[in-house]
Design a protein around this motif. Sequence first.
Motif, PDB file in Angstrom:
ATOM      1  N   SER A  15       0.814  -1.219   0.000  1.00 47.12           N
ATOM      2  CA  SER A  15       0.000   0.000   0.000  1.00 47.12           C
ATOM      3  C   SER A  15       0.845   1.266   0.000  1.00 47.12           C
ATOM      4  N   SER A  16       2.133   1.174   0.276  1.00 49.80           N
ATOM      5  CA  SER A  16       3.032   2.344   0.173  1.00 49.80           C
ATOM      6  C   SER A  16       4.473   1.858   0.109  1.00 49.80           C
ATOM      7  N   GLY A  17       5.363   2.765  -0.258  1.00 48.86           N
ATOM      8  CA  GLY A  17       6.785   2.444  -0.216  1.00 48.86           C
ATOM      9  C   GLY A  17       7.222   2.197   1.225  1.00 48.86           C
ATOM     10  N   TYR A  18       6.616   2.927   2.136  1.00 46.59           N
ATOM     11  CA  TYR A  18       6.951   2.773   3.555  1.00 46.59           C
ATOM     12  C   TYR A  18       6.634   1.344   4.017  1.00 46.59           C
ATOM     13  N   THR A  19       5.421   0.854   3.694  1.00 50.53           N
ATOM     14  CA  THR A  19       5.066  -0.499   4.149  1.00 50.53           C
ATOM     15  C   THR A  19       5.863  -1.564   3.378  1.00 50.53           C
ATOM     16  N   ALA A  79      20.237   6.156   4.967  1.00 47.17           N
ATOM     17  CA  ALA A  79      19.050   5.423   4.482  1.00 47.17           C
ATOM     18  C   ALA A  79      17.777   6.065   5.030  1.00 47.17           C
ATOM     19  N   HIS A  80      16.715   5.947   4.232  1.00 50.17           N
ATOM     20  CA  HIS A  80      15.426   6.584   4.547  1.00 50.17           C
ATOM     21  C   HIS A  80      14.834   6.051   5.857  1.00 50.17           C
ATOM     22  N   ALA A  81      14.023   6.879   6.503  1.00 51.23           N
ATOM     23  CA  ALA A  81      13.410   6.524   7.789  1.00 51.23           C
ATOM     24  C   ALA A  81      12.649   5.196   7.717  1.00 51.23           C
ATOM     25  N   SER A  82      12.011   4.911   6.581  1.00 54.10           N
ATOM     26  CA  SER A  82      11.231   3.669   6.477  1.00 54.10           C
ATOM     27  C   SER A  82      12.153   2.442   6.535  1.00 54.10           C
ATOM     28  N   LEU A  83      13.379   2.587   6.047  1.00 51.83           N
ATOM     29  CA  LEU A  83      14.349   1.481   6.117  1.00 51.83           C
ATOM     30  C   LEU A  83      14.866   1.329   7.549  1.00 51.83           C
ATOM     31  N   VAL A 142      20.710  -0.115   1.072  1.00 49.88           N
ATOM     32  CA  VAL A 142      21.141   1.177   0.507  1.00 49.88           C
ATOM     33  C   VAL A 142      19.986   1.767  -0.314  1.00 49.88           C
ATOM     34  N   GLU A 143      20.124   3.038  -0.675  1.00 47.40           N
ATOM     35  CA  GLU A 143      19.207   3.642  -1.650  1.00 47.40           C
ATOM     36  C   GLU A 143      19.968   3.776  -2.955  1.00 47.40           C
ATOM     37  N   SER A 144      19.294   3.575  -4.089  1.00 44.71           N
ATOM     38  CA  SER A 144      20.024   3.701  -5.353  1.00 44.71           C
ATOM     39  C   SER A 144      20.380   5.161  -5.606  1.00 44.71           C
ATOM     40  N   VAL A 160      18.029  -2.780  -2.282  1.00 48.09           N
ATOM     41  CA  VAL A 160      18.217  -1.441  -2.844  1.00 48.09           C
ATOM     42  C   VAL A 160      16.870  -0.737  -2.908  1.00 48.09           C
ATOM     43  N   ASP A 161      16.744   0.366  -2.195  1.00 48.79           N
ATOM     44  CA  ASP A 161      15.515   1.161  -2.268  1.00 48.79           C
ATOM     45  C   ASP A 161      15.621   2.060  -3.501  1.00 48.79           C
ATOM     46  N   GLU A 162      14.767   1.772  -4.485  1.00 49.19           N
ATOM     47  CA  GLU A 162      14.800   2.508  -5.766  1.00 49.19           C
ATOM     48  C   GLU A 162      13.734   3.612  -5.814  1.00 49.19           C
ATOM     49  N   ALA A 163      13.337   4.126  -4.635  1.00 56.09           N
ATOM     50  CA  ALA A 163      12.290   5.160  -4.596  1.00 56.09           C
ATOM     51  C   ALA A 163      12.610   6.314  -5.543  1.00 56.09           C
ATOM     52  N   HIS A 164      13.893   6.700  -5.606  1.00 53.59           N
ATOM     53  CA  HIS A 164      14.261   7.860  -6.437  1.00 53.59           C
ATOM     54  C   HIS A 164      15.017   7.432  -7.695  1.00 53.59           C
ATOM     55  N   GLY A 165      15.056   6.115  -7.940  1.00 52.83           N
ATOM     56  CA  GLY A 165      15.772   5.613  -9.112  1.00 52.83           C
ATOM     57  C   GLY A 165      14.832   5.219 -10.246  1.00 52.83           C
ATOM     58  N   ALA A 200      10.403  -0.283  -4.148  1.00 53.84           N
ATOM     59  CA  ALA A 200      10.015   0.863  -4.970  1.00 53.84           C
ATOM     60  C   ALA A 200       8.845   1.584  -4.321  1.00 53.84           C
ATOM     61  N   THR A 201       8.717   2.848  -4.644  1.00 58.57           N
ATOM     62  CA  THR A 201       7.476   3.554  -4.330  1.00 58.57           C
ATOM     63  C   THR A 201       6.797   3.882  -5.644  1.00 58.57           C
ATOM     64  N   LEU A 202       5.480   3.876  -5.638  1.00 56.86           N
ATOM     65  CA  LEU A 202       4.725   4.237  -6.846  1.00 56.86           C
ATOM     66  C   LEU A 202       4.350   5.712  -6.783  1.00 56.86           C
ATOM     67  N   SER A 203       4.821   6.402  -5.741  1.00 53.73           N
ATOM     68  CA  SER A 203       4.317   7.750  -5.448  1.00 53.73           C
ATOM     69  C   SER A 203       5.233   8.858  -5.945  1.00 53.73           C
ATOM     70  N   LYS A 204       6.345   8.509  -6.567  1.00 50.41           N
ATOM     71  CA  LYS A 204       7.259   9.580  -7.010  1.00 50.41           C
ATOM     72  C   LYS A 204       7.213   9.637  -8.542  1.00 50.41           C
ATOM     73  N   ALA A 205       8.222   9.090  -9.242  1.00 51.83           N
ATOM     74  CA  ALA A 205       8.201   9.201 -10.710  1.00 51.83           C
ATOM     75  C   ALA A 205       6.957   8.547 -11.310  1.00 51.83           C
TER      76      ALA A 205
END
Length: 376
Positions: free
Chosen positions: A96-100, A122-126, A164-166, A193-198, A224-229
Amino acid sequence: MQEWLAGQARVRARRGIVRHTTPRTGWGAAPLDLASNDYLGLAADPRLQAAGIAAVGSYGTGARSSRVVTGTHPVHAELESELCALTGQPAALAFSSGYTANLGILTALGGPGTLILRDEHAHASLIDGARLARSPLAAFGHQDLDSLRRLLAQRTQPRAVVVVESIYSVLGDAADLPATARLCAEHDALLVVDEAHGIGVAGNGRGAVHAAGLAGAEHVVLTATLSKALGAQGGAVLGPPALREHLVNTARSFIFDTGLAPAAAAAAAEACRVIAAEPDRVAAVGRNAALIAAGLGIEQAAGAVQSVPAGTPDRAAGLAIRLEDSGVLVGCFRPPSVPDGVSRLRLTARADLAPEQLRTATGLINSLLAATEVPA
Ligand SMILES: Cc1ncc(COP(=O)(O)O)c(C=O)c1O
């Protein structure tokens, strides 16, 4: 409790770290948005909107229950298949989110027998996922592979996960994925690898893991998050089918959470198709990032996020407010979101910004930075 809340608010005000939830209206019109994560300008794209509306018509406004009860709809399978096609991964599981998604992967892999090692940025969710996993934990210096190597060499647990984050969410720099993956392989560790911004930005939009030739590698998993790009909402974990099966059965943030809303799933699936079909949209992010970096005289960061050191929290917040008063929205990151204590303005090089807009914005930022400079 009331007294304690008031005391906490006073401490935040004194430290210059008060946050707001100001409603925004009129996206697409003024003010100039250099703060949001809609890197490809897809959140208002008519094709994504039509896909979302059609999904509401077919499946309703909510998923109705957990994915493991009655909440899995054909649109979830469609999304997971599009995410795999875009990133080259063998299997995907939508959350339901990148966080979850980050909570899910780390809690499902963690526990006393799994050492979790994370980059200090690394992001707070990690971080939260690693803590919830009840694993032994350590942070290594930002992008410091020697420090990671030392920690891996000292490990006593049967399993290890490196996180890590990409492309880092605040600093905007890119992880050295080939070297990190090699190190993980040498030490029999799994690389998350958290690809939220990749995704949607790096590697022609297919993400940094794909660009590094690591798509499908057994010891590399991505979130991944679906909420950015992708301009929608939601998250995903991508990797081997056995991992997907393990998550469906053990990831508490998947099992005990209502499935991703059908409209968000459909919009994100459409975004995957648009990204694959429109490489110039992705390339525009890089062109705009170059314009921002040149305009501010900073080194161009790897993806959409361009980071401008602003010193103290008060100076960063003051700059962001003055920019907003002048019609330019920027992100403002202060401790604890910046572990090194350096507050930053965060600018995003969205594909749908015009060069003239970026020239005006960077000119304004330069003059405000100069006007608020603290003499050495
Ligand atoms: C690196 C990183 N991971 C995870 C998330 C969480 O994603 P979401 O907003 O979909 O929960 C974010 C965004 O806030 C992020 O920047």
